[in-house]
Design a protein around this motif. Structure first.
Motif, PDB file in Angstrom:
ATOM      1  N   MET A   1      29.495  63.194  86.919  1.00 27.22           N
ATOM      2  CA  MET A   1      28.413  63.444  85.587  1.00 27.22           C
ATOM      3  C   MET A   1      29.198  63.839  85.040  1.00 27.22           C
ATOM      4  O   MET A   1      30.495  63.551  84.846  1.00 27.22           O
ATOM      5  CB  MET A   1      29.044  65.430  86.495  1.00 27.22           C
ATOM      6  N   PRO A   2      29.318  63.946  83.367  1.00 29.37           N
ATOM      7  CA  PRO A   2      29.901  64.612  82.209  1.00 29.37           C
ATOM      8  C   PRO A   2      30.511  65.440  82.910  1.00 29.37           C
ATOM      9  O   PRO A   2      30.498  66.262  83.282  1.00 29.37           O
ATOM     10  CB  PRO A   2      28.757  64.736  81.370  1.00 29.37           C
ATOM     11  N   ARG A   3      31.903  65.265  81.608  1.00 26.52           N
ATOM     12  CA  ARG A   3      32.074  66.581  81.715  1.00 26.52           C
ATOM     13  C   ARG A   3      33.324  66.419  82.940  1.00 26.52           C
ATOM     14  O   ARG A   3      35.338  66.146  82.938  1.00 26.52           O
ATOM     15  CB  ARG A   3      32.531  67.486  81.199  1.00 26.52           C
ATOM     16  N   LEU A   4      33.145  67.672  83.978  1.00 19.66           N
ATOM     17  CA  LEU A   4      33.532  66.919  85.292  1.00 19.66           C
ATOM     18  C   LEU A   4      32.682  66.318  86.365  1.00 19.66           C
ATOM     19  O   LEU A   4      32.018  66.607  87.013  1.00 19.66           O
ATOM     20  CB  LEU A   4      33.356  68.483  85.980  1.00 19.66           C
ATOM     21  N   ASN A   5      33.302  65.652  87.174  1.00 17.51           N
ATOM     22  CA  ASN A   5      33.063  64.678  87.889  1.00 17.51           C
ATOM     23  C   ASN A   5      32.973  65.513  89.682  1.00 17.51           C
ATOM     24  O   ASN A   5      32.876  67.154  89.554  1.00 17.51           O
ATOM     25  CB  ASN A   5      33.891  63.759  88.897  1.00 17.51           C
ATOM     26  N   GLY A   6      31.758  65.610  90.242  1.00 15.62           N
ATOM     27  CA  GLY A   6      31.144  65.949  91.655  1.00 15.62           C
ATOM     28  C   GLY A   6      32.677  66.620  91.767  1.00 15.62           C
ATOM     29  O   GLY A   6      32.036  67.599  92.396  1.00 15.62           O
ATOM     30  N   LEU A   7      33.169  65.265  92.580  1.00 18.34           N
ATOM     31  CA  LEU A   7      34.898  66.195  93.743  1.00 18.34           C
ATOM     32  C   LEU A   7      35.307  67.063  92.946  1.00 18.34           C
ATOM     33  O   LEU A   7      35.768  67.666  93.648  1.00 18.34           O
ATOM     34  CB  LEU A   7      35.688  65.096  93.540  1.00 18.34           C
ATOM     35  N   ASP A   8      35.683  67.485  91.486  1.00 16.96           N
ATOM     36  CA  ASP A   8      36.421  68.116  90.326  1.00 16.96           C
ATOM     37  C   ASP A   8      35.297  69.461  90.679  1.00 16.96           C
ATOM     38  O   ASP A   8      35.662  70.544  91.372  1.00 16.96           O
ATOM     39  CB  ASP A   8      36.008  68.033  89.695  1.00 16.96           C
ATOM     40  N   VAL A   9      33.636  69.782  90.360  1.00 16.28           N
ATOM     41  CA  VAL A   9      32.888  70.738  90.648  1.00 16.28           C
ATOM     42  C   VAL A   9      33.348  71.116  92.428  1.00 16.28           C
ATOM     43  O   VAL A   9      33.046  72.519  92.555  1.00 16.28           O
ATOM     44  CB  VAL A   9      32.176  70.615  90.226  1.00 16.28           C
ATOM     45  N   LEU A  10      32.984  70.420  93.811  1.00 18.58           N
ATOM     46  CA  LEU A  10      33.769  70.467  94.497  1.00 18.58           C
ATOM     47  C   LEU A  10      34.813  71.950  94.914  1.00 18.58           C
ATOM     48  O   LEU A  10      34.496  72.297  95.520  1.00 18.58           O
ATOM     49  CB  LEU A  10      33.499  69.321  95.379  1.00 18.58           C
ATOM     50  N   ARG A  11      35.638  70.853  94.075  1.00 19.55           N
ATOM     51  CA  ARG A  11      37.034  71.783  94.901  1.00 19.55           C
ATOM     52  C   ARG A  11      37.055  73.026  93.676  1.00 19.55           C
ATOM     53  O   ARG A  11      37.706  73.817  94.523  1.00 19.55           O
ATOM     54  CB  ARG A  11      38.133  70.739  93.690  1.00 19.55           C
ATOM     55  N   GLU A  12      36.502  73.002  92.626  1.00 20.67           N
ATOM     56  CA  GLU A  12      35.844  74.691  92.208  1.00 20.67           C
ATOM     57  C   GLU A  12      35.003  75.730  93.070  1.00 20.67           C
ATOM     58  O   GLU A  12      35.535  76.991  93.148  1.00 20.67           O
ATOM     59  CB  GLU A  12      35.658  74.204  91.270  1.00 20.67           C
ATOM     60  N   ILE A  13      34.186  74.967  93.566  1.00 21.41           N
ATOM     61  CA  ILE A  13      33.308  76.104  94.314  1.00 21.41           C
ATOM     62  C   ILE A  13      34.060  76.046  96.010  1.00 21.41           C
ATOM     63  O   ILE A  13      34.336  77.237  95.896  1.00 21.41           O
ATOM     64  CB  ILE A  13      31.820  75.220  94.971  1.00 21.41           C
ATOM     65  N   ARG A  14      34.421  75.061  96.016  1.00 19.23           N
ATOM     66  CA  ARG A  14      35.393  75.568  97.474  1.00 19.23           C
ATOM     67  C   ARG A  14      36.873  76.493  97.096  1.00 19.23           C
ATOM     68  O   ARG A  14      37.056  77.301  98.238  1.00 19.23           O
ATOM     69  CB  ARG A  14      36.078  74.434  98.046  1.00 19.23           C
TER      70      ARG A  14
ATOM     71  N   PRO B   1      26.150  76.310 100.769  1.00 18.21           N
ATOM     72  CA  PRO B   1      25.521  74.473 101.180  1.00 18.21           C
ATOM     73  C   PRO B   1      26.010  73.161  99.605  1.00 18.21           C
ATOM     74  O   PRO B   1      25.507  74.012  98.874  1.00 18.21           O
ATOM     75  CB  PRO B   1      24.364  74.471 101.952  1.00 18.21           C
ATOM     76  N   VAL B   2      26.364  72.174 100.018  1.00 19.85           N
ATOM     77  CA  VAL B   2      27.014  71.341  98.353  1.00 19.85           C
ATOM     78  C   VAL B   2      26.831  69.887  99.202  1.00 19.85           C
ATOM     79  O   VAL B   2      27.268  69.593  99.836  1.00 19.85           O
ATOM     80  CB  VAL B   2      28.190  71.619  98.377  1.00 19.85           C
ATOM     81  N   VAL B   3      25.417  69.220  98.717  1.00 20.68           N
ATOM     82  CA  VAL B   3      25.022  67.655  98.661  1.00 20.68           C
ATOM     83  C   VAL B   3      25.595  67.129  97.984  1.00 20.68           C
ATOM     84  O   VAL B   3      25.055  67.013  96.413  1.00 20.68           O
ATOM     85  CB  VAL B   3      23.390  67.709  99.315  1.00 20.68           C
ATOM     86  N   MET B   4      26.009  65.780  98.153  1.00 20.00           N
ATOM     87  CA  MET B   4      26.666  65.201  97.659  1.00 20.00           C
ATOM     88  C   MET B   4      25.254  64.183  97.294  1.00 20.00           C
ATOM     89  O   MET B   4      25.911  63.498  98.042  1.00 20.00           O
ATOM     90  CB  MET B   4      27.904  64.156  97.696  1.00 20.00           C
TER      91      MET B   4
ATOM     92  N   MET C   1      33.167  58.798  99.927  1.00 22.11           N
ATOM     93  CA  MET C   1      32.274  59.662 101.439  1.00 22.11           C
ATOM     94  C   MET C   1      33.816  59.973 101.952  1.00 22.11           C
ATOM     95  O   MET C   1      32.895  61.843 102.133  1.00 22.11           O
ATOM     96  CB  MET C   1      31.895  58.591 101.700  1.00 22.11           C
ATOM     97  N   LEU C   2      34.671  59.834 101.871  1.00 19.70           N
ATOM     98  CA  LEU C   2      35.783  60.660 102.816  1.00 19.70           C
ATOM     99  C   LEU C   2      36.256  61.496 102.093  1.00 19.70           C
ATOM    100  O   LEU C   2      36.117  62.603 102.980  1.00 19.70           O
ATOM    101  CB  LEU C   2      36.830  59.308 103.516  1.00 19.70           C
ATOM    102  N   THR C   3      36.127  61.191 100.877  1.00 16.15           N
ATOM    103  CA  THR C   3      36.712  62.274 100.161  1.00 16.15           C
ATOM    104  C   THR C   3      36.076  63.679 100.200  1.00 16.15           C
ATOM    105  O   THR C   3      36.193  64.995  99.905  1.00 16.15           O
ATOM    106  CB  THR C   3      37.632  62.056  99.017  1.00 16.15           C
ATOM    107  N   SER C   4      34.982  63.608  99.885  1.00 18.42           N
ATOM    108  CA  SER C   4      33.903  64.724  99.756  1.00 18.42           C
ATOM    109  C   SER C   4      33.929  65.863 100.310  1.00 18.42           C
ATOM    110  O   SER C   4      33.931  66.330 101.045  1.00 18.42           O
ATOM    111  CB  SER C   4      32.191  64.289  99.438  1.00 18.42           C
ATOM    112  N   TYR C   5      34.176  64.690 101.954  1.00 23.38           N
ATOM    113  CA  TYR C   5      33.747  65.656 103.226  1.00 23.38           C
ATOM    114  C   TYR C   5      35.067  65.828 103.190  1.00 23.38           C
ATOM    115  O   TYR C   5      35.383  67.305 103.620  1.00 23.38           O
ATOM    116  CB  TYR C   5      34.242  64.428 104.790  1.00 23.38           C
ATOM    117  N   ASP C   6      36.415  66.031 102.825  1.00 20.23           N
ATOM    118  CA  ASP C   6      37.743  66.434 102.868  1.00 20.23           C
ATOM    119  C   ASP C   6      37.265  67.612 101.959  1.00 20.23           C
ATOM    120  O   ASP C   6      38.454  68.284 102.595  1.00 20.23           O
ATOM    121  CB  ASP C   6      38.929  65.105 102.732  1.00 20.23           C
TER     122      ASP C   6
END
Length: 89
Positions: A13-26, A35-38, A48-53
């Motif tokens: 995604m622009p600006r923040l990638n999905g992993l950064d957004v996921l970190r903020e959500i969690r 519930p978050v779906v990548m 995939m592993l980082t997303s699940y981690d």
């Protein structure tokens, strides 16, 4: 506060990638159980592993074909909006 039933993220995604957004959500107590779906085209196993981690609930490789993509999103909606039991607030 009204929260969404599910959050769809893409890794690229622009600006923040999905992993950064996921970190903020969690990290936020108000959203950590959302519930978050990548939903991504990435076939990189490390993504995939980082997303699940980081606590993603589902990792879905989105189809390139538009009709298949539409059907995949419809299926996700059916599951997460109608079948999934959300954690109590």
């Amino acid at each position: 506060m009204d929260l969404p039933a599910v959050v769809l993220l893409d890794l690229n995604m622009p600006r923040l990638n999905g992993l950064d957004v996921l970190r903020e959500i969690r990290a936020d107590p108000l959203t950590r159980r959302l519930p978050v779906v990548m939903l991504t085209t990435s076939k990189d196993e490390q993504d995939m592993l980082t997303s699940y981690d980081l606590g993603v609930n589902s990792y879905v490789r989105k189809p390139v074909d538009f009709d298949q993509f539409t059907e995949a999103v419809r299926g996700l909606g059916m599951y997460w909006l109608l079948l999934n039991e959300r954690a109590p607030d």
